[in-house]
Design an enzyme around this catalytic site. Sequence first.
Site, short mmCIF file in Angstrom:
data_model
loop_
_atom_site.label_atom_id
_atom_site.label_comp_id
_atom_site.label_asym_id
_atom_site.label_seq_id
_atom_site.Cartn_x
_atom_site.Cartn_y
_atom_site.Cartn_z
N GLU A 53 0.85 -1.20 0.00
CA GLU A 53 0.00 0.00 0.00
C GLU A 53 0.88 1.24 0.00
OE1 GLU A 53 -3.07 0.19 3.01
OE2 GLU A 53 -3.34 2.33 2.69
N LYS A 82 -9.02 -15.25 15.58
CA LYS A 82 -9.21 -14.83 14.18
C LYS A 82 -10.64 -14.48 13.83
CE LYS A 82 -5.20 -17.59 13.00
NZ LYS A 82 -4.63 -18.72 12.32
N ASP A 127 1.23 -14.47 12.50
CA ASP A 127 0.11 -15.03 11.74
C ASP A 127 -0.77 -13.86 11.29
OD1 ASP A 127 -2.17 -16.22 10.80
OD2 ASP A 127 -2.22 -17.77 12.35
N HIS A 160 -13.30 25.06 5.06
CA HIS A 160 -13.13 26.50 4.92
C HIS A 160 -13.70 26.97 3.58
CE1 HIS A 160 -11.48 30.50 4.91
NE2 HIS A 160 -10.95 30.27 3.72
#
Length: 600
Positions: free
Chosen positions: A279, A411, A487, A585
Amino acid sequence: MSKMDVSRRPSKPAAAAGSSLDAKSKHSPSPLKYYADEDPSLKVPAFLYLVNASAICAFFTLLYYLLSRWREKIRSASPLHVLSAPELAAILAFAASSVYLLGFFGVEFFQSLLLRPPSDIWADDGEEERVVSVVAEEGALKAPCGQALDEETTKLEFDPVKPAAPKAKPVETEKWDEPIGLTEEDEKVIASVVAGTTPSYSLESKLGDCRRAAAIRREALQRKTGKSLAGLPLEGLDYESILGQCCEMPVGYVQIPVGIAGPLVLDGREYSVPMATTEGCLVASANRGCKAIALCGGANSVVLKDGMTRAPVVRFGSAKRAAELKFYLESPTNFEVLSSVFNSSSRFGRLQSIKCAIAGKNLYLRFSCSTGDAMGMNMISKGVQNVMDFLQKDFPDMDVMGISGNFCSDKKPAAVNWIEGRGKSVVCEAVIKGDVVRKVLKTSVEALVELNMLKNLTGSAMAGALGGFNAHASNIVTAIYIATGQDPAQNVESSHCITMMEAVNDGKDLHVSVTMPSIEVGTVGGGTQLASQSACLNLLGVKGANREAPGSNSRLLATVVAGLVLAGELSLMSALAAGQLVKSHMKYNRANKDVSKVSS
Ligand code: ADP
């Protein structure tokens, strides 16, 4: 007959199949018999045997009765259509038993005659048998992978089934470079894997060379599918190191770039933190957060709790009995005995508590234990098994339904982890000076506090979040997890985090904190021992087991995770706050004061 239909049919137990499947049984229309053993719902319940036996008895008794009445009527020349009440009842009962028996045994028989499955269904059967044989043989290969398999399963042996030739139109073959150094012998093995005579999963054990096995499997896969794996590297991974521990049937490895954020100044020390990610901007953003923290003297962290959890589910005949076990487990005297039973399973696992939750006749026992430098799932499972075996003596009517009953909870997002914690529970804080907020983060204390309240607290509450009171903790957690061999699936609960921001020192500076109750990390076991992951742990100074103080490496790693999450939160929240200020703004023409801070 569809595959679903087949799977619902009552089947013979696996043991009956035995180790030597003959050719006929391999192709018998009962491909899922092994699954029947695993899935009790597929077995014929005992009461059905009784019902079937009664129906068969009734059928033949009534048949005999009706035939004898018929003979008598013929002898006495009485009209056949004039029926007495018992005869009428016998005819109805006979019809009912016939319909029942036909429904139970007959329909499938006729279907098997009329609707013979096409040949590609048999190919599927072979596929399923191969799945079973994979499990059987992999289990026999190496202990770590086979741990979850019971002995029965690992003893089964099957001949590899030749897959049916693909019926689909021929695939277009792409071009690829064959692995360098394939010998004639390798070519023979590749051909046999492609033909299905040698199962791909058995290559490591047959060849005794993991790299060669991977090269052959990869080449066979390319030839079979006609698809090129160019781009997925083969060379550069130690295939021995993943055998039986990290990955089965390897054909290469995926490259994920590792960037470094830092220095992260945390508890008076500096860390260069490896992040494996694809990413863009993530490492840069975390790095900017680290800079802001470092300019203000660093962050501080505390490990509040350190305990991995595992919760088996047990069932009794009554809720009263389930409650008796709950009270037994909650007694301090019994806890002492149980902890010595638990602790005998490992040098590092030390039982901390057993928390019980009852649901009718079912009891969930949430064991919590320290696990040294290991993340600890294997370790705690062994300890829990010891205790369950021990308890069985005093509670013989206890049925252990599963070593994990999801009250652990591993998980999956679950409130129990958010409230009770799992793995390491860490809080990390820093005070960021107003100047640094303006110059490095390009926003203001006021804007950050307001956005944090609106987004991370109120917005997450509106969304019904469970542990998700943060901007992007999961981004940082997952990147560090992949880099350091954790993991990555545990990012679900490891990313639980509440980010708090408050103006301090008369509103001039920002107090920021992250509280993360379930960071599940280890520095030994699993993927942490692999060369690349181990190098990243080494960079952080937490590689392997800490011999002087077992557990301190994994706890330190958990604080680094929280520290970098703090940096990531600061940076992303600032970017959002800055963008929001400019936009608002322009839209609402708010006070110039805020905007000048942003543009400065
Ligand atoms: P996990 O329980 O996280 O799945 P494993 O059980 O696979 O991890 O790996 C932990 C192994 O490492 C155990 O066999 C344990 O005895 C060993 N070990 C050596 N030193 C340590 C330590 N400091 N902390 C925890 N485990 C250690």
